[in-house]
Design a protein around this motif. Structure first.
Motif, PDB file in Angstrom:
ATOM      1  N   UNK A 125      41.781 -41.957 -39.387  1.00  0.00           N
ATOM      2  CA  UNK A 125      40.448 -41.341 -39.350  1.00  0.00           C
ATOM      3  C   UNK A 125      40.604 -39.853 -39.033  1.00  0.00           C
ATOM      4  N   UNK A 126      40.019 -39.023 -39.883  1.00  0.00           N
ATOM      5  CA  UNK A 126      39.996 -37.597 -39.579  1.00  0.00           C
ATOM      6  C   UNK A 126      38.685 -37.272 -38.878  1.00  0.00           C
ATOM      7  N   UNK A 127      38.765 -36.650 -37.731  1.00  0.00           N
ATOM      8  CA  UNK A 127      37.575 -36.310 -36.941  1.00  0.00           C
ATOM      9  C   UNK A 127      37.129 -34.907 -37.326  1.00  0.00           C
ATOM     10  N   UNK A 128      36.014 -34.845 -38.029  1.00  0.00           N
ATOM     11  CA  UNK A 128      35.460 -33.541 -38.417  1.00  0.00           C
ATOM     12  C   UNK A 128      34.518 -33.074 -37.317  1.00  0.00           C
ATOM     13  N   UNK A 129      34.830 -31.933 -36.731  1.00  0.00           N
ATOM     14  CA  UNK A 129      34.016 -31.400 -35.632  1.00  0.00           C
ATOM     15  C   UNK A 129      33.617 -29.968 -35.959  1.00  0.00           C
ATOM     16  N   UNK A 130      32.334 -29.735 -36.041  1.00  0.00           N
ATOM     17  CA  UNK A 130      31.821 -28.379 -36.299  1.00  0.00           C
ATOM     18  C   UNK A 130      31.360 -27.763 -34.986  1.00  0.00           C
ATOM     19  N   UNK A 131      32.248 -26.982 -34.377  1.00  0.00           N
ATOM     20  CA  UNK A 131      31.897 -26.276 -33.159  1.00  0.00           C
ATOM     21  C   UNK A 131      31.618 -24.798 -33.427  1.00  0.00           C
ATOM     22  N   UNK A 132      31.513 -24.437 -34.697  1.00  0.00           N
ATOM     23  CA  UNK A 132      31.194 -23.049 -35.052  1.00  0.00           C
ATOM     24  C   UNK A 132      29.692 -22.774 -34.991  1.00  0.00           C
ATOM     25  N   UNK A 133      28.911 -23.782 -35.365  1.00  0.00           N
ATOM     26  CA  UNK A 133      27.467 -23.595 -35.491  1.00  0.00           C
ATOM     27  C   UNK A 133      26.818 -23.265 -34.149  1.00  0.00           C
ATOM     28  N   UNK A 134      25.638 -22.659 -34.229  1.00  0.00           N
ATOM     29  CA  UNK A 134      24.863 -22.362 -33.033  1.00  0.00           C
ATOM     30  C   UNK A 134      25.528 -21.371 -32.101  1.00  0.00           C
ATOM     31  N   UNK A 135      26.235 -20.419 -32.681  1.00  0.00           N
ATOM     32  CA  UNK A 135      26.890 -19.400 -31.863  1.00  0.00           C
ATOM     33  C   UNK A 135      28.251 -19.814 -31.338  1.00  0.00           C
TER      34      UNK A 135
END
Length: 337
Positions: free
Chosen positions: A143-153
Motif C-alpha cells: 500500500x502506498x500512503x499518499x499524504x498531501x501536507x502541502x495544502x493549506x499553507x
C-alpha cells in the motif's frame, strides 16, 4: 511504515505530520526512514544531504536506514532522457528507481506500507508520484500512503519548521542534468560539476558535507550549533605556464589562483627563503622544497580563499620570467558554523 527520505528540508514537517496522523489512527505502526537517492550528484553533496537527513530523523526519534549510493543505476535509468525538462520523463524515471527500491526495502523489513517525503516538495509533481508509486505498490502487493501536507499553507509551514530546526537548504534538486540546466538558465558556472586538478583537494560539496557531519557530531555531544550558508569566490584553472630564459619551468599553480599575465616580469626576494614575488605585480613563486607539505597559501599566511596567483616550482627561476594563468571565476556555496 517505510518512509523514503529525499532531504531533511522536506522531512521535518512531513514526518512530524505523518507521526501525528498515525498516533490518531494506527497506534502500533512506527516509521522507518529510508534514504535512497542515487540521483544526487556529486557524492559530496549526497553525503551532506545524507548527514542532515539522518540528523532530522535522530531528533525526531525515527529509525534511519541508508540505501546504496548507486549512481550507475540512476544514469542507466535516465539514459536517453538527459535533455528532458524538470517534471518530465527523466523525473518520472527517477521516481520509479527510488520508489521501487523503497518498496523492496519495505518487503525486506516485512512492512506492508510505504510513502515518500518527495510528496512534500513543491517542485515535485503529485500526478507523477501517484502514477509511479501506485504501479510499484500494485506490483509488490503493498500500500502506498499518499499524504498531501502541502495544502493549506503546508509548504510554507514546512519551510519555516526546517529553518527553525537548522536544516541544510540545498539549492538544486539533485541530478547532474537538472543542475546543469538550472545553472545555465541562471547564467552561472556549474561549479558542482567540476573538481580541482589537485588529487584529493576538497570541493565545495565536500566542505558542505564536512560541516553537516561535524555539526551533527557536535550536537550529539550536547552542543547547540546552527549552520549558515557562505558564498565565496573560487577559480578553476584552465591553463598556465611560468617560463625563464631556459624555457618553461615545471610548476604547479596553487588552487584559486586568479587569471594573471606578466610578460618579462622580474622577481623580488621576499622575507621567507625560497619565496619571490613579481615586481609591481600581485603574485608569488615558491620553491617546492621550502613548503614541507604546507598549502602554499597557509605558508604565505594568506586567507584560504585568497585569489593571489601562486606558482610552485622545483628550481629557482633564472632572470626575468614570463608567466600566464587562465582561469574561470564563479561563486561557491559553503556551510559554516
Amino acid at each position: 511504515m517505510i518512509v523514503h527520505i529525499c532531504c531533511s528540508v522536506d522531512s521535518w514537517y512531513f514526518l512530524s505530520r505523518l507521526a501525528e496522523n498515525l498516533a490518531q489512527t494506527r497506534l502500533s505502526e512506527r516509521l522507518i526512514a529510508y534514504f535512497y537517492n542515487p540521483n544526487i550528484h556529486p557524492r559530496g553533496e549526497y553525503l551532506a544531504r545524507l548527514a542532515d537527513a539522518k540528523r532530522s530523523c535522530d531528533r525526531l526519534g525515527i529509525e534511519f536506514c541508508e540505501g546504496e549510493y548507486d549512481l550507475d543505476a540512476f544514469v542507466c535509468a535516465a539514459r536517453g532522457l538527459e535533455d528532458e525538462a524538470e517534471k518530465g520523463a527523466r523525473c518520472a524515471a527517477c521516481f520509479d528507481l527510488r520508489l521501487e527500491r523503497a518498496a523492496k526495502f519495505a518487503l525486506e523489513r516485512g512492512e506492508t506500507r510505504f510513502t515518500t517525503t518527495l510528496l512534500q516538495s513543491p517542485k515535485k509533481d503529485f500526478a507523477q508520484l501517484r502514477a509511479s508509486a501506485g504501479a510499484i505498490a500494485a506490483r509488490h502487493g503493498l500500500e502506498f500512503v499518499f499524504a498531501d501536507f502541502r495544502s493549506g499553507g503546508g509548504t510554507q509551514t514546512a519551510f519555516a519548521l526546517a529553518r527553525q530546526r537548522g536544516a541544510y537548504f540545498q539549492d538544486y534538486c539533485g541530478c547532474l542534468w537538472g543542475l546543469s540546466k538550472q545553472r545555465s538558465a541562471q547564467g552561472r558556472f556549474a561549479a558542482e560539476l567540476s573538481s580541482p586538478v589537485d588529487r584529493g583537494a576538497e570541493t565545495s560539496a565536500d566542505r558542505r558535507f564536512f560541516a553537516a557531519r561535524d555539526r551533527a557530531l557536535a550536537e550529539a555531544g550536547g552542543e547547540e550549533i546552527r549552520l549558515y550558508k557562505r558564498k565565496i569566490m573560487s577559480w578553476r584553472l584552465l591553463s598556465g605556464f611560468l617560463r625563464d630564459q631556459n624555457g618553461v619551468l615545471v610548476s604547479k599553480i596553487a588552487r584559486n589562483s586568479a587569471s594573471f599575465h606578466a610578460a618579462k616580469a622580474h622577481l623580488v626576494t621576499c622575507k621567507k627563503s625560497g619565496v619571490w614575488r613579481f615586481e609591481k605585480q600581485a603574485g608569488f613563486v615558491i620553491l617546492r622544497d621550502v613548503l614541507n607539505g604546507y598549502d602554499p597559501r597557509e605558508f604565505l599566511e594568506l586567507e584560504n580563499y585568497d585569489i593571489t596567483p601562486i606558482f610552485v616550482v622545483n628550481y629557482e627561476p633564472f632572470g626575468a620570467v614570463a608567466c600566464e594563468i587562465k582561469s574561470i571565476f564563479f561563486e561557491e556555496t559553503l556551510l559554516a558554523f
